[in-house]
Structures are given as structure tokens and as C-alpha cells.
Design an enzyme around this catalytic site. Structure first.
Site, PDB file in Angstrom:
ATOM      1  N   LYS A 107     -19.816 -43.662 -25.284  1.00 58.62           N
ATOM      2  CA  LYS A 107     -20.406 -44.110 -23.724  1.00 58.62           C
ATOM      3  C   LYS A 107     -21.882 -44.585 -23.390  1.00 58.62           C
ATOM      4  O   LYS A 107     -21.963 -44.688 -23.136  1.00 58.62           O
ATOM      5  CB  LYS A 107     -19.633 -43.297 -22.593  1.00 58.62           C
ATOM      6  CG  LYS A 107     -18.206 -43.560 -22.638  1.00 58.62           C
ATOM      7  CD  LYS A 107     -17.810 -42.494 -21.205  1.00 58.62           C
ATOM      8  CE  LYS A 107     -16.388 -43.325 -21.227  1.00 58.62           C
ATOM      9  NZ  LYS A 107     -15.228 -42.412 -22.026  1.00 58.62           N
ATOM     10  N   GLU A 129     -20.182 -44.807 -11.086  1.00 58.95           N
ATOM     11  CA  GLU A 129     -18.434 -43.147 -11.202  1.00 58.95           C
ATOM     12  C   GLU A 129     -18.238 -42.796 -12.412  1.00 58.95           C
ATOM     13  O   GLU A 129     -19.280 -43.133 -13.584  1.00 58.95           O
ATOM     14  CB  GLU A 129     -17.705 -44.747 -10.884  1.00 58.95           C
ATOM     15  CG  GLU A 129     -17.110 -45.260 -12.533  1.00 58.95           C
ATOM     16  CD  GLU A 129     -17.744 -45.906 -13.022  1.00 58.95           C
ATOM     17  OE1 GLU A 129     -18.804 -46.363 -12.578  1.00 58.95           O
ATOM     18  OE2 GLU A 129     -17.315 -46.189 -14.190  1.00 58.95           O
ATOM     19  N   SER A 395     -13.370 -42.587 -31.566  1.00 55.34           N
ATOM     20  CA  SER A 395     -14.243 -42.243 -29.665  1.00 55.34           C
ATOM     21  C   SER A 395     -14.829 -41.524 -30.281  1.00 55.34           C
ATOM     22  O   SER A 395     -16.507 -41.104 -28.783  1.00 55.34           O
ATOM     23  CB  SER A 395     -13.581 -43.172 -29.511  1.00 55.34           C
ATOM     24  OG  SER A 395     -12.443 -42.170 -28.488  1.00 55.34           O
TER      25      SER A 395
HETATM   26  C1  LIG Z   1     -14.103 -42.213 -21.789  1.00 51.17           C
HETATM   27  C2  LIG Z   1     -13.785 -42.163 -23.461  1.00 51.17           C
HETATM   28  C3  LIG Z   1     -12.176 -42.750 -23.320  1.00 51.17           C
HETATM   29  C4  LIG Z   1     -11.488 -44.506 -22.775  1.00 51.17           C
HETATM   30  O1  LIG Z   1     -12.655 -45.186 -22.353  1.00 51.17           O
HETATM   31  P1  LIG Z   1     -12.442 -46.979 -22.869  1.00 51.17           P
HETATM   32  O2  LIG Z   1     -13.255 -47.610 -22.332  1.00 51.17           O
HETATM   33  O3  LIG Z   1     -11.441 -46.998 -23.094  1.00 51.17           O
HETATM   34  O4  LIG Z   1     -13.524 -46.382 -24.358  1.00 51.17           O
HETATM   35  C5  LIG Z   1     -11.324 -43.089 -24.838  1.00 51.17           C
HETATM   36  N1  LIG Z   1     -12.282 -41.890 -25.898  1.00 51.17           N
HETATM   37  C6  LIG Z   1     -13.239 -41.513 -25.839  1.00 51.17           C
HETATM   38  C7  LIG Z   1     -13.787 -40.421 -26.690  1.00 51.17           C
HETATM   39  C8  LIG Z   1     -14.029 -41.292 -24.148  1.00 51.17           C
HETATM   40  O5  LIG Z   1     -15.091 -40.115 -23.585  1.00 51.17           O
END
Ligand SMILES: *Cc1c(COP(=O)(O)O)cnc(C)c1O
Length: 417
Positions: A107, A129, A395
């Protein structure tokens, strides 16, 4: 609309996408996307679109962004061979380690880019948000770094559930505003941020957290996250001499997935899979599997697939991972599904939790519960395609999920089989 494109139209849309022609001038990805906003916000969106087109790819902006991504975020993130999972699953598993990026997930790539853009545009404050608080934390950090005041809208239900992230945002100087309207979660927080923006469209910059919302956000967020796939593709070639056979990421709003996928869309040999939250089952209300089970409609200013009932009422969603718990999805994913370039599957709560444990136990990497959905997809793909080379978009890290893990995995004896 969905299902109405013929084979030739699908091939043409893919070519246009690969040539950089999507979104089109109206912000459309084929039938999806666009901009459905109140009149009062039109000037703000025009200004933002103009800035995105003039500033984002300017060499001086790219140089500043790139230096900050290196010096402050910690890019490039590692590409790790996961030898133990490879042995267990019978395929070659690689992780692109966004868990190692500053604040613990992908993010920050987006929040930093938007904060720098806000500064270039002369904004005096940034609003955002947040649902689980991860985007709020990333935005608070980026604003502290670039020196802009930051206001984060957060549903009061989420504030109670995610108290540590509220504290993190406040420590980094952000003002966290409880949202008491609507469902008092992410959906209401997005509405409230748009309402704030209307009152000061010139001085305020709205930093949106996923590849969602009205044009130009899906494009802007994708461009800022595409560094994940660009790095991973180059690292993979450098380390193995080959492209992966398959690229897999989890999909909430779709930002880490679109960022991971984009560099590979033009590689016909690479299969691409997005994994959504299957929650506790297939029934409406029990999951957040928008691409697998949704129907098209408009939410938060974009035409995309949504979880809605027969009357078009948006449904409550369920997932053990707060970051995947949203009834819509980015419009570019809706197109990629429609034209068949990306396949979307789902993973349930229990399976995702099991993979949090398996990955932690065998690789010493505690993934976010969101991320573990992608691991379910990777394990299933590996078992069906022995020996293949699989790249997983890791992620984020799971430290933030300890309260949930304490009451699930750690409350029983774990669910490893
Ligand atoms: C917020 C988040 C997601 C989901 O958001 P996307 O916009 O679909 O990437 C996935 N993995 C993690 C670790 C997150 O913090």
C-alpha cells in the site's frame, strides 16, 4: 454487459490494453470503469486527471518518486525462492516480498506516489479512507514524510476492531475521523471522504487506497503499483533466466494484483490468477468474491462487478481478512476477467488461515491473511501443475493480524494437516 463481448472484441481489447490505450479518454476499460460523480466534484476530478496526465510520467516526478521508493520504502523488495514450500507442493515457488516494504505491505507504493502528486499539485491537506487501517497507516506515513496534514476517515466499527492502526496513524500525526453513518465501515468511510472533498476541492487531495473508484484512480493506482510486477519480472529473469509459468496474487479492490500482473499481461506463456475471498461459503453475504459471483453495476463512481441482490442492493460481505472485505472490485480486473486474460478463483477463510500457518512454519514468513488467499491459489496450482515455476505476490506481512490469529489458529492446535 458482462458476457456480451465476442472473441474478436476481446482480442482487440487485450491488444489496446497492451498498447497502453486503456483506460480510454473516458476512463473506460472496455465496458467497465468510467466516472459516475456528482457535479460538485467534476472540477476536482478534471484537475486530478490533468495532473495525472502531465505530472505522473514527467522525468523529474519519476526521479523523486524513485529516490523515495529506494531510500524510504526500501525498494526493490526481494524476490525469494521458497525452497520448503516448493518441496512440499512439488513446484518452484517464488515470493515477491511486498511484506518487506515500509509499513509492511504494497500500500505504501500508492500512498507515497499520491502524496508526492498532492504536493506537486499544491494541495494543503490530504484525506483518505481506510477499512482495516492499512491504507490509513500508509497514507499517514507518506504525508508525514512529504510534510502534508492528513485526515483519515474510518468507520467507527473498524476503529474499534483495528485500534492498533488508529494509534499508529495518530502517532504519525494524522487526524482519524470516526464515521458514524451508513454501515460504519469502509463503504461509509469512502462516502465520507468524497463528502469532505466537495467542501474544498482545490486545496484537498483525496488519496484513494485501491485500484477503484472514478477515473483516473484505477489508472493512477495501477501505474503506482506496477513497479511490483516490473521488478519481479526482471528479478525472475535475472535469477532463473525464465519467466514464471504462473503469476498469482490476492484481490480485494485489486491494487496489489493489478500491480503484480501488469508487467506479465503481454507474455502469452504466463498464466495469471487472481484469488478472491471465498469467506465461509458461496452464498451472497458469505464472501467477498466479486469477480467470481458478482454482477455489473455502479459503486463509488465506477461501473464494475459488484455483490448485489436482484434489486441492485449492495450486499454485506464477509471475509476473515479485513483487507479483502469489499463488495466491489477495480474495473480493470472486471475487464481482464471478461476477456479471459486473467482467471479468478476464491479461497475460503479456513484455507487461508491454514496457509498462514503453513507459510509461517515452513518458511519463517508470516503473511497477511489477505496474502494467504494467494497462497491457497499457489498451492492448488502447484498440485495441478507439478514442476511449474510460480510467482506469488506476497502483498503484506501478518503482524497486524495477530489479534485474529490469537482467536483462530492459536486458540486451537492449528489447522495444519
Ligand atoms: C489492503 C491489502 C490487500 C487488498 O487490497 P488490494 O487493493 O486488493 O491489493 C491485500 N493484501 C494486503 C497485505 C493488504 O494490506
Amino acid at each position: 454487459m458482462t458476457g456480451s463481448l465476442d472473441t474478436a472484441a476481446k482480442a482487440k481489447l487485450l491488444r489496446t490494453l497492451l498498447d497502453g490505450g486503456l483506460p480510454d479518454a473516458n476512463g473506460r476499460f472496455g465496458p467497465f470503469g468510467g466516472r459516475y460523480i456528482p457535479e460538485t466534484l467534476v472540477p476536482a476530478f478534471e484537475r486530478l486527471t490533468e495532473a495525472v496526465h502531465t505530472v505522473l510520467h514527467e522525468p523529474s516526478f519519476q526521479a523523486e518518486l524513485s529516490a523515495e521508493l529506494t531510500d524510504w520504502v526500501g525498494r526493490p523488495t526481494a524476490l525469494s525462492p521458497m525452497r520448503n514450500l516448493s518441496r512440499r507442493w512439488g513446484a518452484e515457488i517464488w515470493f515477491k516480498r511486498e511484506d518487506l516494504a515500509h509499513t509492511g505491505a504494497h500500500k505504501i507504493n500508492n500512498a507515497l506516489g499520491q502524496a508526492l502528486l498532492a504536493k506537486r499539485m499544491g494541495a494543503t491537506r490530504v484525506i483518505a479512507e481506510t477499512g482495516a487501517g492499512q491504507h490509513g497507516v500508509a497514507t499517514a506515513a507518506a504525508c508525514a514524510r512529504v510534510g502534508l496534514p492528513c485526515v483519515v476517515y474510518m468507520g467507527e466499527v473498524d476503529m474499534a476492531r483495528q485500534a492498533p492502526n488508529v494509534g499508529r496513524m495518530r502517532l504519525m500525526g494524522a487526524t482519524v475521523v470516526p464515521v458514524v453513518t451508513g454501515d460504519r465501515t469502509l463503504r461509509a468511510a469512502i462516502d465520507e471522504a468524497f463528502r469532505d472533498w466537495v467542501t474544498d476541492p482545490a486545496g484537498t487531495f483525496y488519496c484513494l487506497g485501491s485500484a477503484l473508484g472514478p477515473h483516473p484512480y484505477p489508472y493512477l493506482v495501477r501505474e503506482l503499483q506496477a513497479i511490483i510486477g516490473r521488478e519481479a519480472r526482471a528479478q525472475m529473469l535475472a535469477k532463473t533466466g525464465h519467466l514464471p509459468d504462473c503469476v498469482i496474487a490476492c484481490v480485494g479492490g485489486g491494487s496489489n494484483a493489478i500491480g503484480t500482473f501488469h508487467a506479465f499481461l503481454g507474455d502469452p506463456s504466463v498464466e495469471i490468477i487472481g484469488v478472491e475471498a471465498g469467506g465461509r461459503g458461496a452464498a451472497l453475504g458469505d464472501n467477498a468474491a466479486t469477480l467470481t459471483t458478482g454482477r455489473p453495476g455502479v459503486l463509488h463512481g465506477t461501473y464494475t462487478l459488484l455483490l448485489q441482490d436482484a434489486d441492485g442492493q449492495i450486499q454485506e460481505t464477509h471475509s476473515v481478512s479485513a483487507g479483502l472485505d469489499y463488495p466491489g472490485v477495480g474495473p480493470e480486473h472486471a475487464l481482464l476477467r471478461e476477456i479471459g486474460r486473467v482467471h479468478y478463483t476464491m479461497a475460503g477463510d479456513e484455507e487461508a488461515l491454514a496457509l498462514v500457518q503453513e507459510c509461517s512454519t515452513y518458511e519463517g514468513v508470516l503473511p497477511a491473511i489477505e496474502t494467504a488467499h494467494a497462497l491457497v491459489g499457489a498451492r492448488d496450482y502447484a498440485r495441478a501443475h507439478p514442476g511449474k515455476r510460480i510467482l506469488v505476490g506476497l502483498s503484506g506481512r501478518g503482524d497486524k493480524d495477530m489479534p485474529t490469529l490469537q482467536t483462530t489458529l492459536l486458540a486451537h492446535d492449528g489447522v495444519l494437516s
